[in-house]
Scaffold this motif. Structure first.
Motif: not given
Ligand code: 5SP
Ligand code: ADP
Length: 487
Positions: A11-14, A78-82, A98-100, A127-129, A235-237, A256-262, A292-294
């Motif tokens: 369940l990604g962000t987009s 799935g997207q974390l923090n939602g 959502l996390w965003l 604030a994402i949490c 969680g997706d990470v 490089l999804g909607t976010a970026g993860h390292v 590392g979160l972008i």
């Molecule tokens: O909340 C976080 C990281 O803390 C985000 O990384 C989400 O997990 C979204 O990931 P994508 O859907 O963009 O891949």
């Protein structure tokens, strides 16, 4: 007889991404379905859980039909923090937050002073949490929160719809900031701080464990067989770390999804405070990831694309051609990719995106190239932070939506000054989810499965001339970041 398949849902962000893998980890079928994000106020980000479920069922049916497989297991990511507030009948009381969504910035500042989060959780409060978002609910929407019998995290809502069982895993649990390091139990201290009864939170189960079985109704809706085992997932990470084969110290993945993860597997040492990195339980039980979160990875590209395509949609290929016409360094144009605030290494949700160094000689190609380079600079900052914390990087791998751009992959190799391997699978969180389901149903060790099935498409080598140009653009980027930090 049909092939045996393992179905992974992310369940990604987009969008939701569904993959069907065979026993060797090869893709038999795939499908995706998008859904909308609503921003009823600036800084808010909400999605409909019912839309997630509809999209998931449609994507499962399509992936299944393409695969021709008989599904032996299902796994989730799935997207974390939602989170979704559920009533006593497990119906959503409102759209998911959502996390965003950074509506809880003030609550974050207040709560960060009320407990020693780095000591308790290994992470600074952000604030994402979910924790500060629940605090916002408690103070701003007390009637709504009071009606919530249970609280589901994003992928867990799908687990509930599939199996009738609500559970979560350590990676999702720990990312809420409501568990202490390790994420195995809800923390009494942190739940008391948020005035949340832990009984309203899902039980925490291992990511590679069978959490339940498909109900007849869910099987009918998703085109699957009743009784199919469903793993808790991660969680997706954490799931993408499995999907990218980040299961040994020294391997790192940039996605490089909607976010970026390292992400890197953590060495034995503790994560030093203040480096802007997060620690998260791995999808492999009892291991830890450093992240590392972008905040705006693919999102920066999507934003640029929506602006350039305001009159008529512009393709990814056309964007690529515009940027490829401009030399490395974008003739001095710098983009800071902080459209949704800055995570690693600044941890400043109030920082904002900007272009610097523009003159009338610059064109749209410069803007696009600067966006690609700006995100690559932020990825380099994440890798540098990981290295400084002691997570050495022997191998760097790339995946997810943005890695489908060959130019972006080359820019990242040049910006890092090292070879990077492109994973031959775009949706590594869905891949990780499918592997977690497979491991749960067959009780095979997940780390072994992840390492042995990893598909690499190709390697990008850094080019000497571009590396030099990017050294300069990275120095410029960092100087602009220092000046752009809010006072
Ligand atoms: O909340 C976080 C990281 O803390 C985000 O990384 C989400 O997990 C979204 O990931 P994508 O859907 O963009 O891949
Ligand atoms: N060919 C491409 N070039 C650049 N960016 C791309 C390309 N394809 C997809 N993207 C970006 O990838 C992102 C979506 O990636 P995805 O892995 O599906 O993310 P999520 O899991 O967050 O939904 C979007 O922001 C999109 O702009």
């Amino acid at each position: 007889m049909s092939l045996r398949g393992h179905l992974g849902i992310d369940l990604g962000t987009s969008a939701v991404k569904v993959l069907v893998l065979d026993d060797e980890g090869r893709v038999l079928g795939r499908a995706g379905r998008g859904y909308a994000t609503r921003a009823p106020r600036p800084g808010w980000a909400e999605q409909s859980p019912q839309a997630w479920w509809r999209a998931t069922c449609e994507a499962c049916r399509e992936a299944l039909a393409a695969s021709g497989a008989a599904i032996a297991s299902v796994g989730l990511s799935g997207q974390l923090n939602g989170f979704v507030l559920l009533d006593a009948d497990d119906e959503p009381l409102a759209d998911a937050v959502l996390w965003l969504d950074i509506r809880a910035e003030a609550e974050t500042r207040r709560l960060a002073g009320a407990a020693d989060f780095p000591a308790l959780t290994g992470n600074a409060l952000s604030a994402i949490c979910v924790l500060p978002k629940l605090e916002w609910m408690r103070t701003q929407r007390p009637e709504l929160l009071a009606r919530a019998a249970r609280i589901a995290l994003v992928k867990d809502y799908i687990l509930l719809r599939l199996t009738g069982i609500l559970a979560t895993d350590p990676s999702d649990a720990h990312s809420t900031a409501l568990t202490e390091t390790g994420g195995l139990n809800w923390s009494e201290t942190l739940c008391a701080l948020a005035q949340i009864d832990p009984a309203r939170l899902p039980p925490i189960r291992a990511a590679d464990e069978v959490a339940g079985h498909l109900t007849a109704g869910a099987a009918e809706a998703a085109g699957l067989a009743p009784g199919t085992p469903v793993a808790t997932g991660a969680g997706d990470v954490a799931a993408l770390a499995v999907g990218c084969g980040v299961v040994a110290p020294g391997t790192t993945a940039i996605t490089l999804g909607t976010a970026g993860h390292v992400v890197a597997e953590a060495p034995a040492a503790d994560l030093p405070a203040g480096g802007g990195l997060w620690q998260i339980p791995h999808g492999v039980p009892a291991r830890t990831l450093w992240l590392g979160l972008i905040m705006s990875g693919g999102l920066s590209h999507a934003w640029m694309r929506s602006i350039l395509g305001a009159a008529a949609p512009i393709s990814f290929e056309a964007m690529e051609a515009l940027a490829a016409d401009v030399p490395a360094g974008a003739d001095g144009v710098t983009f800071l990719p902080f459209l949704e605030g800055a995570a690693t290494p600044y941890n400043r949700p109030d920082m904002r995106g900007s272009f610097f160094g523009l003159s009338s000689s610059h064109n749209t190609g410069h803007l696009v190239r600067a966006v690609l380079e700006g995100v690559a600079c932020n990825a380099r900052e994440c890798l540098d932070a990981l290295a400084a914390a002691g997570a050495g990087t022997r191998e760097v791998r790339l995946a997810e939506g943005g890695a489908q751009s060959p130019l972006w992959c080359q820019i990242i190799a040049d910006m890092l000054g090292r070879p990077v391997d492109l994973i031959d699978e775009r949706d590594t969180s869905a891949r990780g989810a499918a592997l977690l389901g497979y491991a749960a149903a067959e009780t095979v060790p997940i780390a072994e499965l992840a390492a042995k099935t990893l598909p690499i498409a190709r390697q990008y080598e850094p080019h000497a001339v571009e590396m030099q140009a990017h050294e300069e653009s990275f120095a410029r980027y960092q100087a602009w970041c220092r000046r752009a930090l809010p006072g």
